[in-house]
Design an enzyme around this catalytic site. Structure first.
Site, short mmCIF file in Angstrom:
data_model
loop_
_atom_site.label_atom_id
_atom_site.label_comp_id
_atom_site.label_asym_id
_atom_site.label_seq_id
_atom_site.Cartn_x
_atom_site.Cartn_y
_atom_site.Cartn_z
N TYR A 114 -37.84 14.49 -8.21
CA TYR A 114 -36.86 14.66 -7.14
C TYR A 114 -36.17 16.01 -7.24
O TYR A 114 -36.28 16.71 -8.26
CB TYR A 114 -35.83 13.52 -7.17
CG TYR A 114 -34.80 13.61 -8.29
CD1 TYR A 114 -35.14 13.37 -9.61
CD2 TYR A 114 -33.47 13.97 -8.01
CE1 TYR A 114 -34.19 13.46 -10.62
CE2 TYR A 114 -32.52 14.05 -9.02
CZ TYR A 114 -32.88 13.80 -10.32
OH TYR A 114 -31.95 13.90 -11.33
N ARG B 200 -50.42 -2.36 -8.52
CA ARG B 200 -49.78 -2.02 -9.79
C ARG B 200 -50.79 -1.89 -10.92
O ARG B 200 -51.51 -2.83 -11.25
CB ARG B 200 -48.73 -3.08 -10.15
CG ARG B 200 -47.84 -2.64 -11.30
CD ARG B 200 -46.75 -3.66 -11.61
NE ARG B 200 -45.81 -3.11 -12.57
CZ ARG B 200 -46.05 -3.01 -13.89
NH1 ARG B 200 -47.19 -3.46 -14.38
NH2 ARG B 200 -45.15 -2.46 -14.70
N LYS C 130 -38.14 17.19 -13.69
CA LYS C 130 -37.06 16.47 -12.99
C LYS C 130 -37.61 15.17 -12.42
O LYS C 130 -37.92 15.07 -11.23
CB LYS C 130 -36.45 17.37 -11.90
CG LYS C 130 -35.08 16.89 -11.42
CD LYS C 130 -34.39 17.96 -10.63
CE LYS C 130 -33.14 17.46 -9.92
NZ LYS C 130 -32.09 16.97 -10.80
N GLU D 167 -27.39 18.92 -22.89
CA GLU D 167 -26.95 19.03 -21.49
C GLU D 167 -26.27 17.73 -21.12
O GLU D 167 -26.27 16.77 -21.90
CB GLU D 167 -28.15 19.29 -20.57
CG GLU D 167 -29.15 18.14 -20.56
CD GLU D 167 -30.34 18.36 -19.64
OE1 GLU D 167 -30.22 19.12 -18.67
OE2 GLU D 167 -31.38 17.72 -19.89
N LEU E 129 -33.22 20.28 -18.79
CA LEU E 129 -33.71 20.66 -17.46
C LEU E 129 -33.23 22.09 -17.17
O LEU E 129 -32.06 22.41 -17.41
CB LEU E 129 -33.14 19.70 -16.40
CG LEU E 129 -33.61 19.98 -14.98
CD1 LEU E 129 -35.07 19.57 -14.80
CD2 LEU E 129 -32.74 19.25 -13.97
N1 PLP Z 1 -29.50 18.50 -16.20
C1 PLP Z 1 -29.80 17.28 -15.71
C2 PLP Z 1 -30.24 16.21 -16.65
C3 PLP Z 1 -29.74 17.02 -14.33
O1 PLP Z 1 -30.05 15.81 -13.85
C4 PLP Z 1 -29.30 18.06 -13.46
C5 PLP Z 1 -29.20 17.83 -12.02
O2 PLP Z 1 -29.47 16.77 -11.51
C6 PLP Z 1 -28.97 19.29 -14.02
C7 PLP Z 1 -29.09 19.48 -15.38
C8 PLP Z 1 -28.50 20.42 -13.14
O3 PLP Z 1 -29.56 20.92 -12.38
P1 PLP Z 1 -29.32 21.65 -10.98
O4 PLP Z 1 -28.43 22.80 -11.26
O5 PLP Z 1 -30.68 22.09 -10.56
O6 PLP Z 1 -28.71 20.66 -10.07
#
Ligand code: PLP
Length: 289
Positions: free
Chosen positions: A33, A100, A149, A182, A207
């Protein structure tokens, strides 16, 4: 005005929008996503979000649900049909609908696409940027491909729920060496006493946030030094400032960690400057709806 969602080729009223029970996103979290902010009608950092979506899809050997030109048209159409000038657009691609079975379905199964958009009030985000938020820390318990993501977010859900129950807005995942990774839905940053911005390297274990990338560009424009390195919870507690970044909130100051104040417990001036500069920088990678 009723909201409209895009689901696999159709624009449908939001309250009737549904996916098949054998959608692999629903059954296996086999999907990816993106969330983009919409500010004054611009889809912020759209080109960067598309680049990351492309990477997520290719890492999971998933095909684009429609070609990229059509994809951009549909995203804009959802934003327009929902009359969103300020808010968010949510884009989800799953590996499609199939009987499934854990292994990938045959190549004839098309990936599935859902897009929704909703309004938000920029004044609320601005207010949060003034007061700042608290975070808690939790041990890292996610898989090691959090650079993709995916919609598999259960550890993030549990961590953020725990934060909420403790009166905080975010939970920071901490690795076994006590280093901050994070947040559940944000990247984590600190500002050292000499004004250097520090955030964990995005090559592995977090991420690569799009807001993080644009904030690095904004920091460089302001002449601020950025170090991509690990930092501990203790270093964060003793930092001059701390903040989080995400498309949903842009930059928000962190004023407490596990109940301990960061510096004087107020939003800091470097975070504020960077939040301002972010808007200027993001224009380069944003598109009008
Ligand atoms: N880290 C995680 C685990 C996230 O789910 C998100 C955003 O959903 C971010 C960092 C920040 O990413 P972005 O700046 O692309 O929204």
């Amino acid at each position: 005005m009723s909201r409209i969602a895009y689901v696999n080729g159709c624009y449908v009223p939001h309250n009737q929008a549904a996916v098949h029970i054998e959608d692999r996103g629903y059954q296996f979290a086999d999907g990816v996503y993106e969330v983009c902010e919409i500010a004054d009608g611009y889809i912020i950092d759209m080109t960067r979000h598309l680049g990351r979506l492309n990477r997520s899809l290719s890492e999971l050997q998933m095909a684009w649900p429609v070609d990229k030109k059509a994809f951009v048209r549909i995203v804009k159409e959802v934003v327009i049909r929902n009359r969103v000038r300020n808010g968010l657009v949510y884009i989800q691609v799953s590996r499609g609908v199939a009987k499934r079975d854990h292994v990938f379905p045959s190549a004839s199964v098309k990936s599935a696409l859902v897009i929704t958009a909703r309004r938000s009030d920029p004044a609320q985000a601005d207010a949060k940027a003034q007061t700042g938020v608290g975070v808690i820390t939790v041990p890292e318990n996610r898989w090691d491909r959090v650079d993709i993501k995916t919609v598999g977010l259960l550890p993030n859900v549990l961590a953020k729920q725990k934060a909420k129950e403790q009166g905080a807005a975010e939970a920071w995942f901490v690795d076994e060496d006590g280093m901050v990774k994070e947040g559940g839905s944000t990247n984590a940053w600190i500002v050292t006493q000499d004004g250097t911005l520090v955030t964990r390297p995005a090559d592995h274990g977090i991420l690569r946030g799009i807001t993080r990338t644009t904030a690095i560009d904004a920091a460089e424009k302001l002449g601020l030094k950025v170090e991509e390195r690990h930092f501990s919870v203790d270093e964060a507690k003793n930092a001059r400032e701390a903040f989080i970044t995400a498309a949903t909130t842009i930059l928000i100051p962190v004023v407490s960690i596990d109940g301990d104040s960061v510096a004087n417990g107020h939003a800091g001036s470097i975070t504020e400057q960077l939040r301002f500069q972010f808007r200027i920088e993001a224009e380069k990678t944003s598109v009008y709806r």
